[in-house]
Design a protein around this motif. Structure first.
Motif, mmCIF file in Angstrom:
data_model
loop_
_atom_site.group_PDB
_atom_site.id
_atom_site.type_symbol
_atom_site.label_atom_id
_atom_site.label_comp_id
_atom_site.label_asym_id
_atom_site.label_seq_id
_atom_site.Cartn_x
_atom_site.Cartn_y
_atom_site.Cartn_z
ATOM 1 N N MET A 76 35.083 -12.992 20.508
ATOM 2 C CA MET A 76 35.666 -11.621 21.061
ATOM 3 C C MET A 76 37.014 -11.992 21.645
ATOM 4 N N ALA A 77 36.852 -13.123 22.653
ATOM 5 C CA ALA A 77 37.523 -12.837 23.805
ATOM 6 C C ALA A 77 39.327 -13.212 23.233
ATOM 7 N N TRP A 78 39.678 -13.316 21.721
ATOM 8 C CA TRP A 78 40.860 -13.871 21.537
ATOM 9 C C TRP A 78 41.309 -12.269 20.846
ATOM 10 N N GLY A 79 40.592 -11.481 20.586
ATOM 11 C CA GLY A 79 41.267 -10.378 20.583
ATOM 12 C C GLY A 79 41.113 -9.251 22.170
ATOM 13 N N LEU A 80 40.516 -8.948 22.508
ATOM 14 C CA LEU A 80 40.344 -8.265 23.764
ATOM 15 C C LEU A 80 41.056 -8.537 25.083
ATOM 16 N N SER A 81 41.086 -10.525 25.143
ATOM 17 C CA SER A 81 41.782 -10.810 26.691
ATOM 18 C C SER A 81 43.634 -11.065 25.654
ATOM 19 N N SER A 82 43.751 -10.520 24.642
ATOM 20 C CA SER A 82 45.114 -10.097 24.028
ATOM 21 C C SER A 82 45.529 -9.348 25.097
ATOM 22 N N VAL A 83 45.084 -8.030 25.254
ATOM 23 C CA VAL A 83 45.106 -6.539 25.836
ATOM 24 C C VAL A 83 46.104 -6.850 27.535
ATOM 25 N N LEU A 84 45.711 -7.607 27.881
ATOM 26 C CA LEU A 84 46.325 -7.882 28.994
ATOM 27 C C LEU A 84 47.409 -8.419 28.771
ATOM 28 N N ALA A 85 47.519 -9.838 28.004
ATOM 29 C CA ALA A 85 48.717 -9.585 27.363
ATOM 30 C C ALA A 85 50.146 -8.982 27.003
ATOM 31 N N MET A 86 49.213 -7.904 25.965
ATOM 32 C CA MET A 86 50.469 -6.950 25.236
ATOM 33 C C MET A 86 51.051 -6.517 26.386
ATOM 34 N N LEU A 87 49.935 -5.959 27.245
ATOM 35 C CA LEU A 87 50.368 -5.391 28.575
ATOM 36 C C LEU A 87 51.731 -5.776 29.898
ATOM 37 N N LEU A 88 51.102 -6.780 29.663
ATOM 38 C CA LEU A 88 52.565 -7.800 30.540
ATOM 39 C C LEU A 88 53.688 -8.202 29.655
ATOM 40 N N VAL A 89 54.005 -8.310 28.237
ATOM 41 C CA VAL A 89 54.352 -7.951 27.433
ATOM 42 C C VAL A 89 55.905 -6.735 28.004
ATOM 43 N N SER A 90 54.520 -5.284 27.499
ATOM 44 C CA SER A 90 55.481 -3.958 26.705
ATOM 45 C C SER A 90 55.885 -3.965 28.527
ATOM 46 N N GLU A 91 55.539 -4.357 29.620
ATOM 47 C CA GLU A 91 55.684 -4.420 30.766
ATOM 48 C C GLU A 91 57.336 -5.459 31.523
ATOM 49 N N PHE A 92 56.783 -6.038 30.995
ATOM 50 C CA PHE A 92 58.107 -7.513 31.729
ATOM 51 C C PHE A 92 59.383 -7.889 30.256
ATOM 52 N N ILE A 93 58.646 -8.144 29.470
ATOM 53 C CA ILE A 93 59.472 -9.122 28.494
ATOM 54 C C ILE A 93 60.066 -7.535 27.644
ATOM 55 N N MET A 94 59.629 -7.200 27.071
ATOM 56 C CA MET A 94 59.697 -6.595 25.637
ATOM 57 C C MET A 94 61.605 -5.353 26.427
ATOM 58 N N PRO A 95 61.407 -5.195 27.838
ATOM 59 C CA PRO A 95 62.950 -4.579 28.389
ATOM 60 C C PRO A 95 64.015 -5.357 28.497
ATOM 61 N N VAL A 96 63.833 -6.856 28.284
ATOM 62 C CA VAL A 96 65.156 -8.476 28.763
ATOM 63 C C VAL A 96 65.164 -7.881 27.360
ATOM 64 N N TYR A 97 64.373 -7.765 26.327
ATOM 65 C CA TYR A 97 65.054 -7.597 24.744
ATOM 66 C C TYR A 97 65.207 -6.290 24.034
ATOM 67 N N LEU A 98 65.180 -5.878 24.669
ATOM 68 C CA LEU A 98 65.726 -4.375 24.204
ATOM 69 C C LEU A 98 67.219 -4.418 24.897
#
Length: 532
Positions: A76-98
């Motif tokens: 279950m950790a594969w899916g659940l722990s990805s929540v933290l990664a997704m939120l970090l991407v949303s905050e820090f990486i996606m603004p860079v890409y866009l």
């Protein structure tokens, strides 16, 4: 083969296809922006549904339930722990890409490093899709479909031959879908199927518990909770497929790569109409990850009680569906899993074509002083999709010989391509004078040493720990190269106004709520909760 199940399957599949057709019938697919990025006009619900269901394929239905059955809830950790990664991407990486207005993640690496790095990474992506991602999606879809409809028994042919037939059926259907509908058709299908998955996630455990309790859900729940409590534990030991410490080492890196760099995932978010819509969409996908254990893990727990001894553990999910569900519900679940295989396969095909056309074919034509027209780009992209599809269909059936289970095999092989790319991306963001030669040396070192550690030398370490160690070594190597031969001028990102870059104002509140939900689930499925 039950006629009711087949009719239900066909009905749901046709309805999803009709909705996708209706929503995309006026879409201009004669341009690269239309075919590959839905004209950058997707709202947050479609972005969230596309992100979530592109990630969820028959691989997860089959592989995660199999690992719950053979190990415990640690998968279950594969899916659940990805929540933290997704939120970090949303905050820090996606603004860079866009801000950059990029079309592919290698585009950003070209801006940060050079054209050679972009080509290198594009080729790595394509190899990864052809030998790992696309074949595994086809194989898992074939296994599920055979288990649900007993195709090998109905046709009176062997398992191996059945897998070949179903792999080609799914592959050809998927290629037609993406060739005719483009990315928006994939995204719409993902959204509709995501809603359907949540419904199935409630109905399947209910039916399974009722079956286990001989007609009583409460009796089934009592039986489930009264024995084999070790299977409820999400805190994996060193002997489990997902040891708990790996969440904080290689798994964290893989999840950051996947949600922040993987082209067929990032492409969904890049197609949003604004940064705020993209961030809202990622929050929707996070909510899906919180709910998904209902369908991806709980059936495997119940199967432990129903089938104490199974020879082919990859059949856990299709067997429990076919045994506990009514024909109509069986067909419904089959349509969801078949759709999951199709949409993931379609997204992979679309991204493969995007990478090839925009990063390899178009620059090649430009170097020849023969710039490609939009029509040539579309034609080249569709031809390449056909080629990739054929290669994936030829490779897929041989995954039957993989050791340690389907899901572990996929994650182990993907490490060959994923974390190396993430390493050069994150260092490029953090170290403004990191030169292009450091990126190339880092990629080569990481890929070669990881391949040796997994296929030639037995290190005795879990592959996720190996990934974390190599990440640190590669960072040190690249930092050394940067110290000896730094970039002459510090990197300064060029801004683009392709979409509105105003961030989502309420994102921090939802971040806290989603992280609390993630932690709560880990506690529930631990010795402090149900695994006591």
């Amino acid at each position: 083969m039950n006629v009711g199940a087949l009719l239900s399957f066909l009905l749901v599949t046709i309805v999803v296809a009709l909705i996708s057709w209706y929503k995309t019938r006026k879409e201009n697919l004669q341009t690269a922006a239309g075919l590959f990025f839905a004209n950058r006009n997707l709202g947050f619900l479609v972005v969230g549904g596309a992100l979530f269901f592109t990630n969820i394929s028959a691989v997860q239905f089959v592989g995660e339930n199999e690992l719950v059955y053979t190990n415990n809830m640690s998968v279950m950790a594969w899916g659940l722990s990805s929540v933290l990664a997704m939120l970090l991407v949303s905050e820090f990486i996606m603004p860079v890409y866009l801000r950059s207005g990029i079309s592919t993640t290698p585009d950003f690496l070209e801006e940060r490093y050079d054209t050679g790095t972009k080509r290198f990474v594009s080729v790595i992506f394509l190899i990864s899709y052809i030998v790992n991602m696309l074949p595994s999606v086809l194989y898992s879809g074939a296994v599920t479909f055979n288990g649900l409809f007993r195709v090998s028994e109905v046709l009176h042919i062997g398992y191996w031959q059945t897998i070949w037939i179903l792999v080609w059926l799914i592959g050809l259907t998927g290629s037609l879908y993406t060739l005719l509908g483009g990315l928006k058709a994939v995204a719409i299908s993902d959204t509709v199927l995501g809603i359907g998955m949540f419904t199935g996630g409630i109905l399947l455990p209910y039916a399974a518990l009722k079956y286990l309790g001989h007609g009583s859900v409460s009796t089934g729940l009592d039986l489930l909770l009264s024995s084999r409590r070790d299977h409820f534990n999400s805190i994996g030991s060193p002997q489990d497929a997902v040891p708990f410490p790996t969440i904080f080492t290689g798994m964290f890196l893989v999840n950051l790569y996947y949600w922040g760099t993987e082209q067929y995932i990032v492409q969904q978010a890049l197609s949003s109409r604004s940064l705020a819509e993209s961030q809202k969409g990622i929050a929707v996908a996070c909510t899906g990850k919180i709910i998904s254990p209902l369908l991806l893990n709980i059936p495997g727990l119940i199967a432990v009680q129903l089938y104490p001894h199974m020879h082919n553990t990859a059949e856990v999910f299709p067997k429990i569906v076919s045994d506990v569900c009514s024909p109509m519900l069986t067909g419904y679940i089959a349509a969801i899993t078949f759709g999951a295989a199709l949409t993931s396969f379609n997204a992979g095909l679309n991204s493969s074509s995007t990478l090839f056309v925009l990063n390899l074919y178009k620059p090649f034509k430009a170097r020849q002083q023969k710039p490609a027209s939009e029509r040539q780009l579309i034609r080249a992209g569709k031809r390449f999709e056909i080629l990739v599809c054929l290669l994936a269909m030829l490779i897929a059936p041989f995954i039957v010989f993989a050791q340690h289970g389907l899901y572990t095999y996929i994650q182990m092989v993907s490490g060959l391509f994923s974390v190396p790319i993430f390493t050069i991306l994150i260092l490029g963001l953090l170290h403004k004078r990191m030169p292009a030669i450091a990126a190339k040396i880092g990629l080569t070192f990481f890929i070669l040493t990881y391949a040796v550690s997994q296929f030639l030398v037995d290190t005795g370490l879990h592959f996720l720990h190996v990934l974390a160690i190599l990440f640190v070594l590669t960072v040190l190597l690249m930092m050394t190269v940067a110290a000896l031969s730094p970039r002459k001028e510090p990197f300064v990102q060029q801004w683009s106004n392709v979409v509105d870059l105003q961030p989502w104002k309420r994102r921090h509140l939802y971040t806290v709520l989603l992280l609390l939900a993630m932690v709560a689930l880990f506690v529930i499925f631990s010795p402090l909760g149900l695994a006591e």
